[in-house]
Enzyme design. Structure first.
Site, mmCIF file in Angstrom:
data_model
loop_
_atom_site.group_PDB
_atom_site.id
_atom_site.type_symbol
_atom_site.label_atom_id
_atom_site.label_comp_id
_atom_site.label_asym_id
_atom_site.label_seq_id
_atom_site.Cartn_x
_atom_site.Cartn_y
_atom_site.Cartn_z
ATOM 1 C CB ALA A 48 -1.065 0.029 1.150
ATOM 2 C CG HIS A 49 -1.131 5.115 0.453
ATOM 3 N ND1 HIS A 49 -1.867 6.122 0.565
ATOM 4 C CD2 HIS A 49 -1.785 4.196 1.355
ATOM 5 C CE1 HIS A 49 -2.948 6.017 1.487
ATOM 6 N NE2 HIS A 49 -2.870 4.858 2.156
ATOM 7 C CG ASN A 50 2.508 7.257 1.990
ATOM 8 O OD1 ASN A 50 1.442 7.398 1.358
ATOM 9 N ND2 ASN A 50 3.350 8.468 2.076
#
Lengths: 335, 335, 335
Positions: free
Chosen positions: C234-236
């Protein structure tokens, strides 16, 4: 854009610095003097000086050690500011020469159809819709206004997509549901999947997800639903308005999920179940029964949260009991 | 089509209404006077009048309150009726002008190759096979008769697909297995994956699945296997005839699964295990040991069903024991 | 190739048969007289004569019943021998006529761009990189030297890929992270995802995986990371050097994973957690807390291995305690 203009657009309170020029939104850690950043929690705000941000988004003006927007929902303000300063870079209207548009396709005004995309016969594409490169739109599909179909997505025939809905890359909508009947020989005989998949308005569906078409009738994703990457929605499911489903979750066939349900990552829901409005399901939960009461559920059998925590402590609780039991035994034998 | 013609095609008993015109199969709830519907369980049959269906598929003629087909396997009858009334809409034979066919490719009679599909050198495509738009068939692949490769599927070089097999959109067959050896530096050195993936006849594999090629030898999916969406089959696995695998399941490398095995959704099977013929594995089970006896397995360590149910009750059972223990302690101290 | 030449290339000890002609690497079971095979464990070596291999890869010369390479890391020797005898069949340099190269794209020397691939404006492709058919490279992407982007992969705008990195078919890199803020109406308001995804050098990412772009800043996969099929990052997230992640695993947003971490299949990691260098996580583990100490973790709450094993035995341990309790009760009542 001036900070004052942003405040005006967001209709929020401005704490000083209306003339400050803001170039972009940055993370708190990496922001510079022409950036605005979100200072979310008190520790971050207290350590505000360690951010180089020229301006902050805050909920409390008491923390404004520099020009700031004072807002109620800081994430909403962040999102709106990003949309103002760095709007999404969607391709311009126009049909690429290499796109193949089937017979009787109705294309709305201002659509974009990218390189090597294909659109099957009699499909209808709404105004301002974007079909990116290599996307495969089957025959008889409906795509609403301003919706975005990303690269290499495959929509099977007759799939329906509402307005302002976003279907991310390599997603497959409307492929066959997983329906077979077992023959005496042990072989599986395929039950044709002749229903459709319908996605309503303002839905977002992540990359590499799958939504199977129904055997009969419709697999339905209602308005406002947000689905993360790698999620599988099986045939004949109904997902209620504004429900949010995190990544890697799988919903088996004919499940009905209510409105505003929150489902964590890698949750598995067995077939033919009902999940009530507003239920929250923790990540990695297994749901094998109806969840008809609101609440937070977790664990391999979707227990209520407290019950699950006690279950997880079983090993330690047994240790304690074993010890106690030995003491009692000793006491008895000595008496 | 007349109901009598359907009964004749299915070689089943007809209960009245042979001249009734049937247009399509519908769900019990949504059927109209020209539809036929499946009335599966007694409650549904009893409430038969609430369905507007002109005709029903039933197992017991006693429930026939209107024209009906009386059959032994109602789902099979449903499937066959759907195939009669609404056969799958496959594209016609022909090679799209934009398809790129490599050197020495052998295309059978009556194949369809869709827009922008690519077929690598020396591949062989059987009679009546359908390769849909944007599919990528590597070099040296074999695809059997009447098989369907859906949109944007990628078959790596030398992948073999049998007859009447269906590979749904965005599936990847024959990509590299996940094999590395750890160097002293901590880096992973790739073990080349030079084997192949072979899918036999009458297999169906859902959208966004992956079957990795073997390091050496072959990853083998035998005839009649049905695999739902988002399933991952790792390198060097062998999946036995007619085994059924539900969505989101992952099978690690070098696992051998027998015939007629039923595997639920989001099951994880560790590497190098054997699973015997006919085993049933509940959804979300973790399999970390060989399953050599038939039976139903569930839970994080693939326990037998009863054992797993007792395990899940641990929290409550401990509560009961704790209470009992306190009573005994009181009894002892008072005595 | 002569066995002696292979030994020289591997800089390993040769046990006889330097002139033996070796055609390919085979599995121990299926090898023929011109094949070399890995005889891994003592039982296999003892049963060596049952392999038809002309030569073996061994760790101990005492087991050399025929010509053999004597090596320290047999899997590494296997991999290197495969690379010598059967190097990967990558397509030759050249740009297919149907590839669409955007404005201001910088293509390195000796690149391959396959049929119907598309590369967005201002992207930079390193020397010897391979972009396979139907791959979608967004605008402003960077792809390093000798990297391979397989069929139908989608890289969103501004995605960065290092050198010698391999992105397998139908993978999606850089699609939107899953970020929304809830409005009072119950609707989810999208937080724009304007960061990027950056994949460093010598990374391999399996088929049908997804790596989301960051909301701000960067989702970062560091050098030497190997990721199996169907994994979602997922993001980050930040994934440390040489970490290995098996299939079907999901890592939620803003997770930081250290160096050399080993993560089994179908593991779920909750958002915003930290996992220390060298941690090992068994397949199907749920990680809901930081793992700051090295060790092996397993089970629904990432327990230490021994603790998890005790937990799994809860059912049986409770049986034992219940029995004991009844005995004590009898003892007390009789006394």
């Amino acid at each position: 854009m001036k900070l004052g203009e942003i405040a005006a657009a967001l209709e929020c309170r401005l704490e000083g610095g209306g003339d400050l020029n803001i170039v972009k939104v940055s993370s708190f850690e990496n922001a510079g003097p022409e950036d605005i950043a979100l200072a979310l929690d008190p520790p971050k705000t207290e350590s505000g000086l360690s951010s180089g941000a020229g301006a902050l988004i805050l909920t409390d003006s008491a923390n404004a050690d520099r020009p700031a927007l004072i807002v109620k929902n800081p994430f909403l303000a962040l999102a709106k500011t990003m949309n103002l300063l760095e709007p999404e870079n969607l391709p311009p209207a126009g049909i690429d020469d290499t796109a193949i548009i089937g017979k009787d396709v109705a294309l709305g005004e201002g659509c974009h159809v990218g390189a090597y995309a294909t659109i099957g016969a009699a499909s209808k594409i709404g105004d301002g819709a974007v079909i990116k490169a290599g996307a495969r739109i089957g025959a008889g599909c409906l795509i609403g206004k301003q919706s975005v179909i990303f690269e290499n997505v495959a929509l099977y025939d007759k799939t329906e997509i509402g307005d302002r809905t976003r279907i991310h890359a390599n997603r497959v909508i409307g492929s066959d549901g997983f329906g077979y009947t077992k023959l005496e020989s042990g072989e599986s005989f395929k039950i044709p999947q002749r229903g459709i998949a319908r996605i309503e308005d303002d839905v977002e569906i992540g990359a590499s997800c799958t939504v199977a078409r129904a055997a009969l009738d419709v697999t339905l994703i209602k308005s406002g639903v947000k689905i993360d990457n790698q999620v599988h929605i099986a045939h004949n499911c109904v997902i209620g308005e504004n429900t949010v489903i995190a990544g890697c979750t799988g919903i088996a066939g004919s499940v009905t999920i209510g409105k505003g349900v929150m489902i964590g990552g890698m949750v598995a829901v067995s077939d033919h179940l009902n999940i009530a409005d507003g239920v929250m399901i923790a990540g990695k939960t297994g749901v094998h029964t109806n969840l008809s009461e609101p609440g937070v559920y977790a664990g391999p059998m979707a227990m209520k949260n407290m019950e699950y925590k006690r279950f997880l402590l079983s090993g330690k609780r047994i240790d304690k009991i074993s010890k106690k039991l030995k003491e009692l035994e000793k006491l008895i034998k000595e008496s």
